[in-house]
Design a protein around this motif. Structure first.
Motif, mmCIF file in Angstrom:
data_model
loop_
_atom_site.group_PDB
_atom_site.id
_atom_site.type_symbol
_atom_site.label_atom_id
_atom_site.label_comp_id
_atom_site.label_asym_id
_atom_site.label_seq_id
_atom_site.Cartn_x
_atom_site.Cartn_y
_atom_site.Cartn_z
ATOM 1 N N MET A 578 0.825 -1.205 0.000
ATOM 2 C CA MET A 578 0.000 0.000 0.000
ATOM 3 C C MET A 578 0.862 1.260 0.000
ATOM 4 O O MET A 578 0.608 2.210 -0.759
ATOM 5 N N VAL A 579 1.901 1.271 0.820
ATOM 6 C CA VAL A 579 2.797 2.429 0.885
ATOM 7 C C VAL A 579 3.546 2.598 -0.438
ATOM 8 O O VAL A 579 3.713 3.710 -0.943
ATOM 9 N N GLY A 580 3.988 1.485 -1.017
ATOM 10 C CA GLY A 580 4.678 1.550 -2.307
ATOM 11 C C GLY A 580 3.783 2.087 -3.406
ATOM 12 O O GLY A 580 4.211 2.881 -4.252
ATOM 13 N N ALA A 581 2.512 1.672 -3.395
ATOM 14 C CA ALA A 581 1.560 2.167 -4.399
ATOM 15 C C ALA A 581 1.398 3.676 -4.273
ATOM 16 O O ALA A 581 1.397 4.405 -5.276
ATOM 17 N N ALA A 582 1.269 4.157 -3.039
ATOM 18 C CA ALA A 582 1.137 5.605 -2.829
ATOM 19 C C ALA A 582 2.391 6.339 -3.276
ATOM 20 O O ALA A 582 2.315 7.422 -3.869
ATOM 21 N N MET A 591 1.089 14.381 -6.401
ATOM 22 C CA MET A 591 0.041 14.643 -5.417
ATOM 23 C C MET A 591 0.581 14.326 -4.024
ATOM 24 O O MET A 591 1.444 13.472 -3.861
ATOM 25 N N THR A 592 0.055 15.004 -3.019
ATOM 26 C CA THR A 592 0.475 14.737 -1.637
ATOM 27 C C THR A 592 -0.746 14.545 -0.734
ATOM 28 O O THR A 592 -1.088 13.423 -0.384
ATOM 29 N N VAL A 593 -1.413 15.636 -0.389
ATOM 30 C CA VAL A 593 -2.530 15.565 0.552
ATOM 31 C C VAL A 593 -3.648 14.686 0.011
ATOM 32 O O VAL A 593 -4.121 13.766 0.689
ATOM 33 N N SER A 594 -4.085 14.976 -1.218
ATOM 34 C CA SER A 594 -5.185 14.195 -1.785
ATOM 35 C C SER A 594 -4.802 12.727 -1.946
ATOM 36 O O SER A 594 -5.640 11.833 -1.753
ATOM 37 N N LEU A 595 -3.533 12.453 -2.256
ATOM 38 C CA LEU A 595 -3.076 11.073 -2.425
ATOM 39 C C LEU A 595 -3.211 10.297 -1.118
ATOM 40 O O LEU A 595 -3.711 9.162 -1.099
ATOM 41 N N VAL A 596 -2.766 10.879 -0.018
ATOM 42 C CA VAL A 596 -2.835 10.193 1.279
ATOM 43 C C VAL A 596 -4.287 9.925 1.658
ATOM 44 O O VAL A 596 -4.636 8.825 2.110
ATOM 45 N N LEU A 612 1.987 6.577 5.066
ATOM 46 C CA LEU A 612 1.589 7.079 3.748
ATOM 47 C C LEU A 612 2.086 8.499 3.523
ATOM 48 O O LEU A 612 2.573 8.836 2.435
ATOM 49 N N MET A 613 1.997 9.335 4.548
ATOM 50 C CA MET A 613 2.488 10.711 4.422
ATOM 51 C C MET A 613 3.992 10.731 4.187
ATOM 52 O O MET A 613 4.496 11.490 3.358
ATOM 53 N N ALA A 615 5.905 8.392 2.849
ATOM 54 C CA ALA A 615 6.232 7.905 1.506
ATOM 55 C C ALA A 615 5.845 8.918 0.433
ATOM 56 O O ALA A 615 6.607 9.173 -0.507
ATOM 57 N N ALA A 616 4.646 9.523 0.564
ATOM 58 C CA ALA A 616 4.184 10.482 -0.450
ATOM 59 C C ALA A 616 5.078 11.713 -0.491
ATOM 60 O O ALA A 616 5.439 12.204 -1.574
ATOM 61 N N MET A 617 5.455 12.215 0.695
ATOM 62 C CA MET A 617 6.285 13.412 0.737
ATOM 63 C C MET A 617 7.693 13.127 0.207
ATOM 64 O O MET A 617 8.270 13.923 -0.545
ATOM 65 N N THR A 618 8.230 11.961 0.581
ATOM 66 C CA THR A 618 9.573 11.594 0.108
ATOM 67 C C THR A 618 9.584 11.455 -1.408
ATOM 68 O O THR A 618 10.504 11.935 -2.081
ATOM 69 N N SER A 619 8.564 10.785 -1.944
ATOM 70 C CA SER A 619 8.531 10.578 -3.401
ATOM 71 C C SER A 619 8.428 11.915 -4.131
ATOM 72 O O SER A 619 9.041 12.105 -5.185
ATOM 73 N N LYS A 620 7.665 12.858 -3.576
ATOM 74 C CA LYS A 620 7.555 14.177 -4.222
ATOM 75 C C LYS A 620 8.880 14.911 -4.177
ATOM 76 O O LYS A 620 9.306 15.510 -5.178
ATOM 77 N N TRP A 621 9.556 14.892 -3.032
ATOM 78 C CA TRP A 621 10.851 15.568 -2.926
ATOM 79 C C TRP A 621 11.860 14.989 -3.916
ATOM 80 O O TRP A 621 12.558 15.722 -4.611
ATOM 81 N N VAL A 622 11.932 13.659 -3.957
ATOM 82 C CA VAL A 622 12.912 13.005 -4.837
ATOM 83 C C VAL A 622 12.581 13.298 -6.296
ATOM 84 O O VAL A 622 13.463 13.644 -7.099
ATOM 85 N N ALA A 623 11.291 13.162 -6.662
ATOM 86 C CA ALA A 623 10.905 13.399 -8.052
ATOM 87 C C ALA A 623 11.113 14.861 -8.447
ATOM 88 O O ALA A 623 11.577 15.155 -9.557
ATOM 89 N N ASP A 624 10.800 15.796 -7.533
ATOM 90 C CA ASP A 624 11.001 17.215 -7.831
ATOM 91 C C ASP A 624 12.482 17.556 -7.988
ATOM 92 O O ASP A 624 12.843 18.470 -8.739
ATOM 93 N N ALA A 625 13.339 16.832 -7.259
ATOM 94 C CA ALA A 625 14.774 17.073 -7.384
ATOM 95 C C ALA A 625 15.289 16.671 -8.764
ATOM 96 O O ALA A 625 16.242 17.256 -9.285
ATOM 97 N N ILE A 626 14.637 15.680 -9.370
ATOM 98 C CA ILE A 626 15.057 15.208 -10.700
ATOM 99 C C ILE A 626 14.387 16.018 -11.799
ATOM 100 O O ILE A 626 14.994 16.367 -12.809
ATOM 101 N N GLY A 627 13.105 16.311 -11.648
ATOM 102 C CA GLY A 627 12.359 17.099 -12.639
ATOM 103 C C GLY A 627 11.155 17.729 -11.978
ATOM 104 O O GLY A 627 10.430 17.056 -11.249
ATOM 105 N N ARG A 628 10.923 19.008 -12.247
ATOM 106 C CA ARG A 628 9.899 19.747 -11.505
ATOM 107 C C ARG A 628 8.471 19.391 -11.933
ATOM 108 O O ARG A 628 7.544 19.560 -11.169
ATOM 109 N N GLU A 629 8.287 18.902 -13.140
ATOM 110 C CA GLU A 629 6.935 18.718 -13.661
ATOM 111 C C GLU A 629 6.359 17.360 -13.310
ATOM 112 O O GLU A 629 7.063 16.341 -13.353
#
Length: 820
Positions: A578-582, A591-596, A612-613, A615-629
């Motif tokens: 479940m955490v991996g899917a999020a 997405m962050t808040v709505s995703l959780v 869930l929070m 994992a979602a926040m970490t994935s956003k930070w990592v993805a934003d570091a690679i590409g903003r969109e």
């Protein structure tokens, strides 16, 4: 043939399609046609939000100006408004301020009349109630369509493997429900359900039976996908893709006629079932947002308030987007937050309440239909009971890092593939592309039981918390030391089937990661939520099983000591899935808040909000570091949609004079004078230019700004005056002044067009910083802004100029903003 011309004819060339750019777009409908269409028969394809500022621009205390900013009498010589003025051509941006002003004037009129008679009071109450009634209808219609799509897709997915003898309309599960001859270990096998090999060659086992089932699986998949892409090409080119990038663009103020029309709704509903049933790596959740928005747009025509006001209809679309996620995931609150966080350009409090109500109605409707037969709104509803430990945040954060990396990789790879599709021969053969990808998917997927099944069922199995009654290979543990009366199952050594399942899941993970890249963006309805969640769920389940076995064999390690004693139930692999899917869904969509909220509504796991929070926040930070969109913003930019991203910061020190037109080498700005031009002069300027509007000045010498008039309103008003006013000829003088000066004897009657002029256009000085100008465009939804110096008109900045400037600063091709 361009894709927009193909849309008008409801057919499309192989080269056309909704993902094509907006290059050389021209509306194929004449002004007269648009006037005729502007009535109740016009199926506006867009609905957008109300302008952010609820201020009455220009309606000051000056008694000489009546309805300056509204849509007043458009020709002072006529009492009734001119049909067509105030409407918009295809592929143009709406004027938020004017639409909001129109609605304020309408509301004031209704309120003032309500005090005059009982009937007017009833009309006022009905007007106030109409928004809630519209939300009710959207919720009912969207919930019913979603239930039908779920039931049909489940049945057609099972049709690839066999048929029910009791009735071909039963899917596999329903067929065996009433059978008394099923065993616990083989609960999916019953005499009433026959595989294709059993029906055709009479054998259930052996190589010939396997080959026959294999062939039938591939043939059904090819048939379904061929029907889907053919229907999309022939009847509704806009029915392809997920629709969310286009809906975001529509909500930001753009007109795409037909995108939310009746044909698009019908074809998208049918082809979505076919595409999901074909086994392609796509989901129905994203397209359900498009379906719900189509319902909202169509139902708007029942209410004058929404039919005649583009901004008011954008309120409805924001609520409809929330309804789409509500029925897709069974997550009403998550749907409202999704619309707020991801889709809507502007989200007033009134829209929040109505979105909440519409999502509630839609979820209730879907629950009443009960498409999955489990009294749940979604196929993979699970409940975990084992608490998580603080040290488990480490693997949860690792899953977040994986989700961010994969999300960024997926976006880059998918955009590169879609760009290649647009610029090479591949884009000329959409049917062939869909059939090839379907064939590869079916041929590779069938031998692996985890890819053969539908993606929703795969996620359901990965989320499942193993119990003693589970017959899945993932739950084949050594139960020798487990008593039948125990309520909680301790961590146990994995059996051979578990390791076999892990190998199959590893292969499925690689396959899903690669095939989803080429599948998303094809000419069939395709959502991204479910494939992204499947990738994350597989990775999470593999990590969860690894952690479980580590804790079982090494419970004396420091990291497990004190909270994971022998015989205890420490690790829940389903929670890791479940955490991996999020994490993966967050990495792709950002997405962050709505995703959780969607995830805990989806699974009922309220106590797992913190993992869930994280994992979602970490994935956003990592993805934003690679590409903003995120994936939707990337597709908006790829297709050249005129979308001004509200999340991006404009930090460069440029001034309005650096961006405005005309530049030094350009010809002077085309302007109208308030009293010195004839009808012929105005028509010549309209013919010789392609601008969507013209500033009005006192004279060419002074360049003192008077107002702004739209090209479309000007054309319609002049044509209408020629038809309905005696004596209007090419030599008639055109006046934008309040009072007409005396005319020479025997001169033709003058034409007063002050009513169609915006007397309070937005202006900034030439030394205004561009970050302020960009903020004005974002928050007011402007089409253009005039640049002045000491009251004299210098130039103009349009939304297109802003987008080109932003693209240049980001070292992107400014001509990629290809819209009319």
């Amino acid at each position: 043939m361009h894709c927009w011309e193909g849309l008008v004819r409801l057919s499309m060339d192989n080269t056309g399609y909704c993902n094509d750019s907006f290059n050389s777009i021209r509306s194929s409908t004449s002004d007269e046609d648009m006037v005729e269409i502007a009535g109740s028969t016009l199926d506006f394809s867009n609905t957008e939000d109300v302008p952010p500022l609820d201020r009455d621009y220009g309606s000051g205390d000056n008694p000489g100006m009546e309805e300056v900013n509204g849509v007043p009498k458009l020709m002072d010589l006529l009492d009734e408004p001119v049909p067509g003025v105030g409407t918009y051509e295809d592929f143009n941006t709406i004027d938020w301020v004017r639409e909001k002003s129109k609605d304020r004037d309408r509301h004031r009129e209704i309120t003032s009349k309500s005090k005059e008679s009982t009937w007017a009071l009833v009309n006022s109450v009905c007007d106030a109630f109409s928004g809630w009634l519209l939300m009710l209808l959207i919720g009912l219609m969207s919930g019913a369509l979603a239930g039908g799509i779920d039931i049909s897709a489940h049945w057609m997915t099972d049709l690839k493997e066999g048929v029910c003898l009791n009735g071909f309309w039963f899917n596999h599960e329903h067929c065996c429900w009433t059978s008394n001859e099923t065993t616990f270990q083989e609960r999916d096998k019953c005499p009433q359900w026959k595989s294709w090999a059993e029906l055709i060659i009479g054998a259930t086992e052996g190589p010939f039976a396997y080959i026959m089932n294999y062939l039938m699986y591939v043939c059904w998949a090819l048939l379904f996908s061929f029907l889907a892409v053919t229907l999309v090409r022939a009847f509704a080119p806009y029915a392809c893709g997920s629709g969310i990038p286009e809906i975001k663009t529509i909500l930001s103020g753009f007109i795409i006629r037909g995108y939310l029309g009746k044909w698009t709704l019908v074809i998208k509903t049918i082809t979505l079932v076919l595409a999901v049933s074909s086994g392609l790596s796509l989901g129905k959740e994203g397209p359900l947002v498009h379906v719900a928005c189509c319902c909202g747009n169509i139902l708007c025509h029942l209410f004058t308030k929404y039919r005649k006001n583009e901004a008011k209809r954008r309120e409805v679309l924001s609520a409809a987007a929330a309804v789409g996620v509500s029925v897709a995931f069974g997550a009403p609150i998550g749907g409202v937050l999704f619309s707020l966080e991801e889709v809507s350009y502007y989200f007033p409090l009134k829209t929040l309440w109505r979105s909440f109500f519409a999502a509630l109605v839609a979820a209730f409707t879907l629950r009443s239909i009960n498409p999955f037969g489990n009294s749940r709104l979604v196929l993979f509803y699970v409940e975990f009971h084992t608490p998580w430990h603080l040290l488990e945040l480490v693997p949860f954060i690792l899953l977040g890092i994986f989700g961010g990396i994969w999300g960024a990789f997926f976006i880059r790879a998918n955009i590169a593939w879609c760009r290649r599709r647009k610029t090479t021969w591949l884009g000329h053969y959409p049917v062939l592309e869909v059939l090839v990808v379907t064939a590869v998917t079916a041929v590779v997927a069938f031998p692996n039981s985890y890819t053969r099944t539908s993606t929703s069922e795969l996620i359901s199995e990965l989320f499942n918390d193993c119990g003693l009654l589970d017959s899945s290979k993932l739950c084949n543990y050594d139960n020798a030391n487990v008593t039948k009366s125990s309520n909680e199952l301790p961590d146990r050594p994995a059996g051979d089937d578990v390791y076999t399942a892990m190998w199959q899941l590893s292969l499925a993970l690689v396959f899903k990661m690669l095939i989803t890249v080429v599948t998303f963006g094809m000419k069939v309805p395709s959502g991204l939520f479910i494939p992204s969640m499947a990738v994350g769920a597989i990775a999470g389940r593999l990590l969860g099983i690894g952690m479980e076995q580590l804790a079982y064999y090494h419970h004396d390690w420091v990291i497990f000591r004190g909270w994971c004693s022998p015989g205890a139930d420490c690790i829940t692999p389903g929670l890791y899935a479940m955490v991996g899917a999020a994490a993966c869904l967050g990495g792709v969509t950002r997405m962050t808040v709505s995703l959780v909220v969607i995830m805990f509504e989806l699974t009922g796991g309220l106590e797992y909000i913190v993992p869930l929070m994280a994992a979602a926040m970490t994935s956003k930070w990592v993805a934003d570091a690679i590409g903003r969109e995120g994936i939707y913003e990337a597709h908006i930019r790829l297709n050249g949609y005129p979308f001004l991203e509200a999340k991006e910061e404009f930090s460069h020190k440029t001034l309005a004079m650096d961006v405005m037109r005309p530049r030094r080498s350009d010809p002077p700005l085309s302007v109208l004078t308030q009293n010195g031009m004839t009808v012929e002069d105005v028509e010549t300027m309209i013919t010789d230019t392609t601008y969507s509007g013209f500033p009005v000045v006192v004279s060419h010498e002074s360049q003192r700004l008077v107002g702004f008039v739209l090209r479309r309103d000007l054309t319609i008003s002049i044509d209408n005056a020629r038809q309905r006013q005696d004596g209007i000829v090419s030599t008639s003088r055109v006046f934008f002044t309040e009072y007409t000066p005396p005319q020479p004897p025997n001169s033709p009657p003058p034409l007063k067009l002050r009513g169609i002029m915006d007397l309070s256009p937005f202006t900034v000085t030439d030394h205004t910083a561009m970050d302020i100008v960009v903020d004005i465009f974002r928050k007011l939804g402007l089409r253009q802004c005039l640049i002045t110096h000491n009251g004299r008109l210098l130039g103009i900045i349009t939304k297109k100029d802003i987008l080109k400037h932003v693209a240049q600063i980001a070292n992107r091709d400014p001509d990629s903003i290809l819209f009319n």
